[in-house]
Design a protein around this motif. Structure first.
Motif, PDB file in Angstrom:
ATOM      1  N   LEU A   4      65.192  38.280  17.658  1.00 28.47           N
ATOM      2  CA  LEU A   4      64.996  37.302  18.720  1.00 28.47           C
ATOM      3  C   LEU A   4      66.277  37.156  19.526  1.00 28.47           C
ATOM      4  N   GLY A   5      66.147  37.215  20.836  1.00 25.16           N
ATOM      5  CA  GLY A   5      67.277  36.979  21.721  1.00 25.16           C
ATOM      6  C   GLY A   5      66.957  35.861  22.689  1.00 25.16           C
ATOM      7  N   ILE A   6      67.940  35.027  22.957  1.00 24.74           N
ATOM      8  CA  ILE A   6      67.788  33.950  23.938  1.00 24.74           C
ATOM      9  C   ILE A   6      68.769  34.215  25.072  1.00 24.74           C
ATOM     10  N   TYR A   7      68.248  34.424  26.265  1.00 24.84           N
ATOM     11  CA  TYR A   7      69.058  34.667  27.462  1.00 24.84           C
ATOM     12  C   TYR A   7      68.896  33.452  28.379  1.00 24.84           C
ATOM     13  N   ALA A   8      70.016  32.855  28.751  1.00 27.25           N
ATOM     14  CA  ALA A   8      69.945  31.611  29.506  1.00 27.25           C
ATOM     15  C   ALA A   8      70.949  31.600  30.644  1.00 27.25           C
ATOM     16  N   LYS A   9      70.686  30.724  31.612  1.00 26.67           N
ATOM     17  CA  LYS A   9      71.630  30.414  32.671  1.00 26.67           C
ATOM     18  C   LYS A   9      71.966  28.933  32.539  1.00 26.67           C
TER      19      LYS A   9
ATOM     20  N   ARG B 125      75.442  19.894  33.556  1.00 26.01           N
ATOM     21  CA  ARG B 125      75.277  19.780  32.105  1.00 26.01           C
ATOM     22  C   ARG B 125      73.828  19.996  31.687  1.00 26.01           C
ATOM     23  N   GLU B 126      73.237  21.142  32.106  1.00 31.46           N
ATOM     24  CA  GLU B 126      71.888  21.454  31.682  1.00 31.46           C
ATOM     25  C   GLU B 126      71.642  22.954  31.746  1.00 31.46           C
TER      26      GLU B 126
ATOM     27  N   ASN C  66      65.996  23.408  31.144  1.00 30.01           N
ATOM     28  CA  ASN C  66      66.199  22.008  31.556  1.00 30.01           C
ATOM     29  C   ASN C  66      66.714  21.113  30.433  1.00 30.01           C
ATOM     30  N   THR C  67      67.000  21.698  29.261  1.00 31.28           N
ATOM     31  CA  THR C  67      67.550  20.855  28.198  1.00 31.28           C
ATOM     32  C   THR C  67      68.978  20.465  28.573  1.00 31.28           C
TER      33      THR C  67
ATOM     34  N   ASP D 150      73.615  22.869  21.474  1.00 33.23           N
ATOM     35  CA  ASP D 150      72.370  22.187  21.831  1.00 33.23           C
ATOM     36  C   ASP D 150      71.231  23.181  22.033  1.00 33.23           C
ATOM     37  N   ILE D 151      71.548  24.356  22.563  1.00 29.01           N
ATOM     38  CA  ILE D 151      70.551  25.416  22.716  1.00 29.01           C
ATOM     39  C   ILE D 151      70.129  25.924  21.337  1.00 29.01           C
ATOM     40  N   MET D 152      71.117  26.131  20.458  1.00 31.26           N
ATOM     41  CA  MET D 152      70.791  26.627  19.123  1.00 31.26           C
ATOM     42  C   MET D 152      69.990  25.613  18.323  1.00 31.26           C
ATOM     43  N   ARG D 153      70.319  24.325  18.468  1.00 30.49           N
ATOM     44  CA  ARG D 153      69.528  23.304  17.783  1.00 30.49           C
ATOM     45  C   ARG D 153      68.084  23.327  18.275  1.00 30.49           C
ATOM     46  N   THR D 154      67.912  23.567  19.550  1.00 33.19           N
ATOM     47  CA  THR D 154      66.561  23.637  20.102  1.00 33.19           C
ATOM     48  C   THR D 154      65.784  24.799  19.503  1.00 33.19           C
TER      49      THR D 154
END
Length: 591
Positions: A22-27, A33-34, A536-537, A552-556
């Motif tokens: 699993l990979g999570i790619y984010a901007k 702060r989101e 949007n987290t 916070d992303i990893m907790r999600t």
């Protein structure tokens, strides 16, 4: 006028999970702060649905248990349920009680080790010190409301107890995982791929001794849970208080699916035509909750509403293929995108976030109007929410009230009787399906599984005392059959759909929770649950972009329990380069 936003491209890849990487790619928008965008990817193709074709149906549970090295027994159990339906066989009551006891032990084992030894690390003292030192300082000053129950004076003491390898509670949970694994092996011979689980029942000898050995271990776990539940309530309540607005982390619309768990052998005959009745008799009620309302708890409705969409996944369409099944055994029409009719046609290609970017398809549930991207709430959130609203369970140890679930744990060696109540989560009048509540529900469901197991042991011992010790019923494999199995894997919904022709498997599709949770954007552009929850987290981590850990992303993501996400690595675009973005577009950083 278009508002310019400075976004940092980031990736956490791989996050180890059930079927590949699993990979999570984010901007990330650090100014506001989101998280602005998120894409969930899987880089591994397994192909179980392809090589199951032509196999002897009796081998299905042995083969499909190898889908996962963590919850293989859940797959074996679900496959056995599908086989029972296909063969028209009903296990003896004691055989079904033993399967329930095995599944309960699996829930206790897996939720315990994940919650305390993986998720817990995200809230431990070492992690909080690195990401939110201000929060840790507050934790040092905050007394734990339930210190008398769990033994930790402050919230910081709880956090220290969760430090990996050093923390006292971390080590205690590891020891408890051994106890629960032993419980499973007593019922089904081997963990995680059962050796005594078959269609028609189990091969384990049913004796007073084997159930007594299980019960002595179960009572240790029950005593353990009397500390665990209040400890986690203190920790998670503190997270809300210390970081106002944290309820938005990992939050998405309430769209929860549960396929039910723990059959009641008094009612379950595995006949599709009566599935809506015996499904409602499960000790974890199946159902779908949308915006806080129970849409259905009918397994036939649930089954017929499943749609497998391709969207942004690496497969070719099968819409022009001949359907395997046009009607279910009740005469209801079956859609071409239902698992019974699915063809798996892999089409490897370069990852393109504007096009196709993952090996995970996009399971959706059709409510008659919309294709809903259901999530499992990590498993427990959906299970408790559906069971609570349905109000169908009342066995003394557990009771669903229509708005909550009551869990009654009896007196143990050093602790009195204790009742816990899981309530549908909300703050400020708003229902919550978020990171914190997925984790909290996992703790409460550990207690729920233990309480159910107490009932199952009593029922099994009652069968033995009456001389009912046959644990297996014979069967024959038909030339033609259509069947399905529904249960709950540890981390959520699990279904197995099988078509038999000429005595062999013609089509077979297992759908565990991770394809639902990690699904990608469908043809409507609807993101999957991981993507939706991360997008949007808000970001509460105190570190600047150059030392950002993404806690916070990893907790999600971890709140969904993506099958042991223990190997997390981070990649920051090209040299942590800031990019000005006017509208969503494909990632430009090197994968």
């Amino acid at each position: 006028m278009t508002l310019e936003r400075e976004l940092v491209e980031m990736a956490w890849d791989p996050i180890t999970r059930i079927v590949g990487s699993l990979g999570i790619y984010a901007k990330v928008d650090f100014a506001n702060r989101e998280v602005a965008e998120c894409y969930s990817t899987s880089s591994v193709f397994r192909g179980y649905s392809i090589f199951m074709k032509g196999k002897d149906p009796r081998d299905a549970h042995f083969i499909t248990s190898r889908i996962c090295g963590i919850c293989g027994d859940n797959h074996a159990t679900c496959s056995v349920y599908a086989q029972n339906m296909a063969y028209g066989v009903r296990p003896p009551h004691i055989g079904e009680w033993m399967i329930n006891l095995g599944e309960a032990a699996e829930y206790m084992f897996d939720h315990n080790i994940f919650q305390e030894n993986l998720v817990g690390v995200d809230y431990c003292e070492k992690m909080v010190r690195e990401t939110n030192p201000g929060v840790l300082a507050q934790a040092e000053r905050t007394e734990a409301p339930h210190a008398a129950d769990h033994g930790y004076r402050t919230i910081a003491d709880i956090m220290r107890s969760l430090n990996p390898l050093e923390g006292g509670f971390y080590r205690e949970a590891l020891a408890m995982s051994r106890t629960t694994r032993e419980m499973f092996c007593l019922m089904e011979g081997r963990h995680v791929h059962p050796s005594t689980l078959y269609p028609g029942g189990v091969g384990t000898a049913a004796t007073v001794q084997v159930f007594t050995d299980y019960l002595t271990r179960l009572m240790r776990y029950v005593e353990f849970m009397k500390r665990v539940v209040p400890m986690h309530d203190d920790l998670f309540d503190f997270v809300y208080d210390a970081m106002p607005g944290y309820e938005q982390v990992g939050r998405r619309r309430v769209m929860l699916g549960c396929w039910g768990s723990f059959q009641d052998p008094e009612h379950c005959d595995f006949d599709y035509r009566t599935m809506n009745d015996w499904g409602r008799r499960m000790f974890v009620t199946p159902g779908i909750v949308v915006d806080g309302k129970l849409v259905t708890n009918d397994l036939v409705d649930i089954n017929l509403g499943i749609r497998i969409l391709l969207g942004s996944s690496y497969y070719d369409d099968w819409a022009d293929q001949e359907p395997f099944v046009t009607e279910d055994p009740l005469g209801n029409p079956v859609d071409i995108r239902h698992p019974w009719n699915q063809h798996t046609i892999p089409h490897p290609q370069k990852r393109d976030f504007a096009g196709k970017y993952s090996w995970v398809m996009s399971p959706r549930w059709f409510d008659g109007r919309d294709l809903l991207a259901l999530d499992t709430g990590g498993g427990p959130l959906a299970r408790l929410w559906v069971t609570a609203l349905s109000g169908l369970v009342d066995i003394g140890y557990v009771r669903s009230t229509g708005h909550s679930v009551e869990i009654n744990l009896p007196r143990t060696a050093t602790r009195p009787e204790k009742t816990f109540e899981w309530r549908i989560p909300q703050r400020n009048g708003e229902l919550l399906s978020n990171a914190v509540e997925r984790n909290r529900a996992r703790t409460y469901f550990q207690a729920y599984a233990a309480a159910c197991a107490l009932h199952f042991v009593e029922q099994a011992l009652g069968e033995v005392r009456q001389g009912h010790t046959q644990t297996w019923s014979p069967f024959t494999v038909p030339d033609e059959a259509v069947s399905c199995g529904f249960t709950e894997a540890v981390r959520g919904v699990l279904s197995h759909h099988m078509v038999i022709r000429d005595g062999k498997i013609a089509n077979y599709h297992p759908y565990p929770p991770t394809p639902w949770n990690a699904s990608v954007r469908d043809f409507n552009g609807t993101p999957g649950p991981y993507e939706d929850a991360v997008q949007n987290t808000p970001i509460f981590e105190e570190n600047p972009p150059e030392s950002f850990k993404g806690i916070d992303i990893m907790r999600t993501v971890r709140s969904f329990d993506p099958c042991l996400p223990c190997g997390v690595h981070m990649y920051l675009g090209r040299g942590r380069q800031l990019r000005v973005v006017h509208s969503p577009h494909a990632f430009t950083g090197t994968p």
